[in-house]
Design a protein around this motif. Structure first.
Motif, short mmCIF file in Angstrom:
data_model
loop_
_atom_site.label_atom_id
_atom_site.label_comp_id
_atom_site.label_asym_id
_atom_site.label_seq_id
_atom_site.Cartn_x
_atom_site.Cartn_y
_atom_site.Cartn_z
N ARG A 192 0.82 -1.22 0.00
CA ARG A 192 0.00 0.00 0.00
C ARG A 192 0.85 1.27 0.00
O ARG A 192 0.58 2.20 -0.77
CB ARG A 192 -0.93 0.00 1.22
N GLN A 193 1.85 1.32 0.81
CA GLN A 193 2.65 2.55 0.91
C GLN A 193 3.36 2.85 -0.41
O GLN A 193 3.52 4.02 -0.78
CB GLN A 193 3.68 2.42 2.04
N ARG A 194 3.75 1.82 -1.12
CA ARG A 194 4.44 2.01 -2.40
C ARG A 194 3.57 2.74 -3.41
O ARG A 194 4.07 3.53 -4.21
CB ARG A 194 4.88 0.66 -2.95
N SER A 196 0.42 4.41 -2.64
CA SER A 196 -0.43 5.49 -2.13
C SER A 196 0.04 6.85 -2.64
O SER A 196 1.23 7.17 -2.61
CB SER A 196 -0.41 5.49 -0.59
N ASP A 197 -0.92 7.63 -3.12
CA ASP A 197 -0.67 9.00 -3.60
C ASP A 197 0.37 9.04 -4.71
O ASP A 197 1.12 10.01 -4.86
CB ASP A 197 -0.25 9.91 -2.44
N ALA A 223 -6.51 7.39 -0.46
CA ALA A 223 -5.28 8.16 -0.72
C ALA A 223 -5.54 8.97 -1.98
O ALA A 223 -5.18 8.54 -3.08
CB ALA A 223 -4.08 7.24 -0.87
N THR A 226 -3.63 9.33 -5.43
CA THR A 226 -3.38 8.19 -6.32
C THR A 226 -4.09 8.40 -7.65
O THR A 226 -5.28 8.74 -7.68
CB THR A 226 -3.88 6.89 -5.67
#
Length: 438
Positions: A192-194, A196-197, A223, A226
């Motif tokens: 997810r962090q990779r 997100s946005d 987010a 994205t």
């Protein structure tokens, strides 16, 4: 050297490999199961977050089910759609740990090469009477083992296709690999962090791409930075999005309808007719080039363009492979994705899978080479037929015991550009995975 005194080697302990073992045991034969991973079905972990678009009744081999049931196993509800993790936890792992199978299963055992004992590929005299020799890398180094026959069910998940439209890496694809993922990353979970946005491009026209797209849209809702872009080679969304409500695999049809809805809502920016030849890096991100066209810059790329077989380990065997699909020559015309969808490929078995070297078979997804029309049930039918032939039961080997669901898409609609259309390919089975969420 009497080859008949050796076990039958199975390369890969995924669903098809374990099904082969179950059928061998039921016929009084001894399997030798060689699995490169640390557990049976190791590749499934890579897509364990994804829900399969075929329910349990399409994912369990009958021979394996009989063996499990004899050990007190309770089958899952037949119309429930499992995730990859459920397939592992409720079917693959229990099967691999049965007292009948576990003694024959060797984990962390990667097959490096297969040959005929005392015969390279050039030597003919005495060839078919020689046992097979498998070079295996394990925890204690390399060793050789012998087998009377070989069933390669190692799949294709470890060898994804490149993004480049020419079948080779696009210029800059390897150099920018840190920002490129292949298959279906866990966008709403571990990855997810990779994403997100970030601005994310999905490349591919199959169900793996659909899963990535809908997960990215779901991520964009929490987010908002994205952005989701989608690049396909073809121009026919009717062909790509599938049979919808007419699809006999209900969840597969729903997934195509879901992507159509997201396109209509503007949640996905679609780019059609894209044949990627180059990727360049700019201050604004990665830029994908299609001939003279350049797509908007993105931060990450998800490549979902299918898989190809790794045939290097079989290089010293005499195989009859179609030059286009990489599948056995007799099977190739039956699975040509220009002509067939998952449901229009008729069941087949040992006769279509045989090679000049007697006793070697490529089964499961790997048998389809680059063709994206594979269903798990097809692999189960393959190994049932192969095992029947190995014990000389040719009536059973030649008899078809499988009826496949129709895709809902006419087979003549598949003449357009092929990326990974028609059926999704996952760790062990194309046409078997989808998510309903988002």
């Amino acid at each position: 050297m009497d080859k008949n005194k050796y076990p039958i080697a199975i390369i890969g302990a995924g669903p098809v490999g374990l099904a082969a073992a179950a059928h061998l045991l039921s016929r009084g034969l001894t399997p030798l199961i060689l699995e490169a991973g640390k557990q049976a079905g190791a590749s499934i972990n890579e897509w364990g977050h994804v829900k399969m678009f075929s329910p349990w009744r399409f994912n369990i081999d009958k021979g394996a089910e009989r063996l499990l049931a004899s050990n007190g196993w309770t089958a899952p509800q037949p119309d429930v759609y499992p995730t990859g993790q459920a397939l592992l936890g409720q079917y693959i792992q229990p099967l691999s740990k049965l007292p009948e199978i576990e003694p024959h299963l060797h984990l962390n055992s990667r097959v490096l090469a297969v040959s005929r004992a005392e015969h390279d590929v050039m030597k003919t005299q005495g060839r078919n009477s020689a046992p097979f020799l498998l070079r295996v890398a394990g925890p204690n180094g390399e060793r050789d083992v012998w087998a009377s026959a070989v069933i390669d069910a190692s799949g294709t998940y470890a060898t994804p296709n490149w993004m480049g439209a020419n079948g080779i890496p696009a210029l800059g694809e390897k150099e920018n690999s840190a920002h490129i993922a292949y298959g279906i990353p866990d966008i709403l979970g571990s990855a997810r962090q990779r994403y997100s946005d970030r601005h994310v491009l999905v490349v591919g026209a199959g169900h793996s791409a659909f899963n990535a797209l809908q997960d990215l849209v779901a991520l964009a809702r929490i987010a908002p930075g994205t952005r989701v872009l989608w690049a396909i080679r073809g121009t026919s969304l009717e062909r790509i999005l599938g049979g919808g409500k007419n699809d006999q695999l209900e969840q597969r049809g729903k997934l195509g309808l879901k992507i159509r809805q997201l396109l209509d809502e503007g949640a996905i920016a679609l780019h059609q007719g894209i044949r990627i030849d180059k990727i360049t890096s700019s201050p604004k991100g990665l830029i994908v080039h299609s001939m003279e066209q350049a797509l908007p810059p993105v931060d990450e790329i998800v490549v979902a363009t299918g898989f190809r077989p790794n045939l290097e380990l079989l290089a010293e065997l005499r195989l009859a492979l179609d030059p286009a699909t990489g599948s056995p020559v007799k099977l190739a015309p039956l699975i040509d994705p220009n002509e067939h969808s998952c449901g229009t490929v008729r069941p087949h078995g040992v006769q279509e899978l045989a090679h000049p070297d007697e006793g070697v078979f490529i089964a499961g997804m790997k048998s389809y080479g680059r063709a994206p029309t594979f269903l798990m049930l097809t692999g189960y039918e393959q190994v049932r037929s192969i095992v029947a032939a190995l014990v000389g039961d040719w009536d059973s080997a030649r008899r078809s015991e499988l009826v496949l669901p129709e895709t809902g898409v006419c087979s003549t609609q598949f003449a357009a550009q092929i990326e990974e259309p028609a059926c999704f390919r996952a760790a062990t089975s194309c046409g078997s995975v989808t998510t309903e969420e988002a």
